[in-house]
Design an enzyme around this catalytic site. Structure first.
Site, mmCIF file in Angstrom:
data_model
loop_
_atom_site.group_PDB
_atom_site.id
_atom_site.type_symbol
_atom_site.label_atom_id
_atom_site.label_comp_id
_atom_site.label_asym_id
_atom_site.label_seq_id
_atom_site.Cartn_x
_atom_site.Cartn_y
_atom_site.Cartn_z
ATOM 1 C CE1 TYR A 68 -3.912 2.244 0.805
ATOM 2 C CE2 TYR A 68 -2.498 3.155 2.502
ATOM 3 C CZ TYR A 68 -3.642 3.216 1.740
ATOM 4 O OH TYR A 68 -4.514 4.262 1.911
ATOM 5 C CE LYS A 115 -3.675 5.111 -1.382
ATOM 6 N NZ LYS A 115 -4.712 5.665 -2.274
#
Length: 291
Positions: A161, A165
């Site tokens: 993640y 991001k």
């Protein structure tokens, strides 16, 4: 006059959480909204809420991770409302694992929804806007990306993640630099709010209070996103905002820090002392979440 009157906006992952708050916020400011979510029933509910309030919206359940399907989202916006002005890349998932336990499928799924999803729909939107610009139209378009504190500082148990991001933050910088010539701005945000993605990890911390200001309500993030999608934000591009509760801050990205120039090639044995000096001079980095 509403600040997004007659602007056409695509919001991905808009069936709930932040995406729903964005869709409702845009509609309240006069925008015509394409409510994209793979959960078609959730998207239908949001569209019905907008229509009951006198707004205009349509349902879309195409897959943002598929390049050809993403083209259909842009096509629907143009066919339904005659134009497109804003893409809000919001959809996301989590597959949290410590790095030693992270599987290839965990990695691929998060990269697909976050990083590839941001690319696919934005690619089609930008091609549309570029053609408009080349045809002599005054384009005033917006890409609004979603990064995360995890992408800016890292987060234990979220290497997939955080990497996605972080990639989105860098993508935003490049989009802003390349697309300005066509009348397109690109900005990103790192929101902190109560959503389906946060309830398992931060459920207790983010739960709705019995009274007083609901600090982690997704509706607190929506005004910034709506403003970024308006014509009023024309001079803001290549920025990444952190937002939670009533706080808005401007993220200060990677930049060159202390430097030691020997003026000649370094010897390997000299490097340790040089690095120690640079670290002593540098402003300490923010800690990785969870440490």
């Amino acid at each position: 006059m509403a600040i997004c009157e007659n602007r056409v906006v695509i919001v991905t992952g808009a069936g709930g959480g932040l995406g729903k708050a964005y869709a409702l916020g845009f509609a309240a400011e006069g925008a015509k909204v394409i409510v994209n979510d793979i959960n078609g029933k959730a998207a239908e509910s949001v569209v019905e809420t907008i229509k009951q309030s006198g707004g205009e919206a349509v349902v879309n359940s195409n897959d943002i991770t598929d390049y050809e399907e993403s083209a259909l989202i842009v096509k629907q916006a143009i066919e339904a409302f005659g134009d497109l002005h804003v893409v809000v890349n919001n959809a996301g998932i989590c597959r949290d694992r410590m790095f030693t336990s992270l599987s290839e499928s965990d990695w691929d799924a998060v990269m697909a929804v976050h990083l590839k999803g941001h690319f696919c729909i934005s690619s089609h939107a930008v091609k549309y806007w570029r053609e408009q610009s080349k045809g002599g139209k005054d384009v005033n378009a917006r890409i609004i990306n979603t990064s995360s504190g995890a992408g800016l500082q890292g987060s234990i148990g979220q290497s997939n993640y955080a990497a996605a991001k972080g990639g989105i933050a860098s993508l935003t910088l490049v989009q802003a630099a390349e697309l300005a010539r066509y009348g397109i701005t690109a900005n990103g945000l790192a929101p902190a709010a109560r959503t389906g993605m946060t309830e398992d990890v931060f459920g207790d911390m983010m739960k709705k209070p019995e009274d007083g200001f609901d600090f982690y309500a997704p509706e607190n993030v929506a005004p910034l996103v709506v403003w970024l999608g308006s014509e009023q934000s024309q001079n803001v591009s290549g920025r990444l905002f952190e937002v939670e509760g009533g706080k808005i801050s401007l993220a200060d990205g990677w930049r060159r820090g202390p430097e030691n120039d020997k003026g000649a090639r370094w010897e390997a044995a000299e490097i340790g002392q040089a690095i120690a000096g640079l670290i002593d001079e540098a402003v300490p980095a923010q800690k990785v979440y969870g440490t």
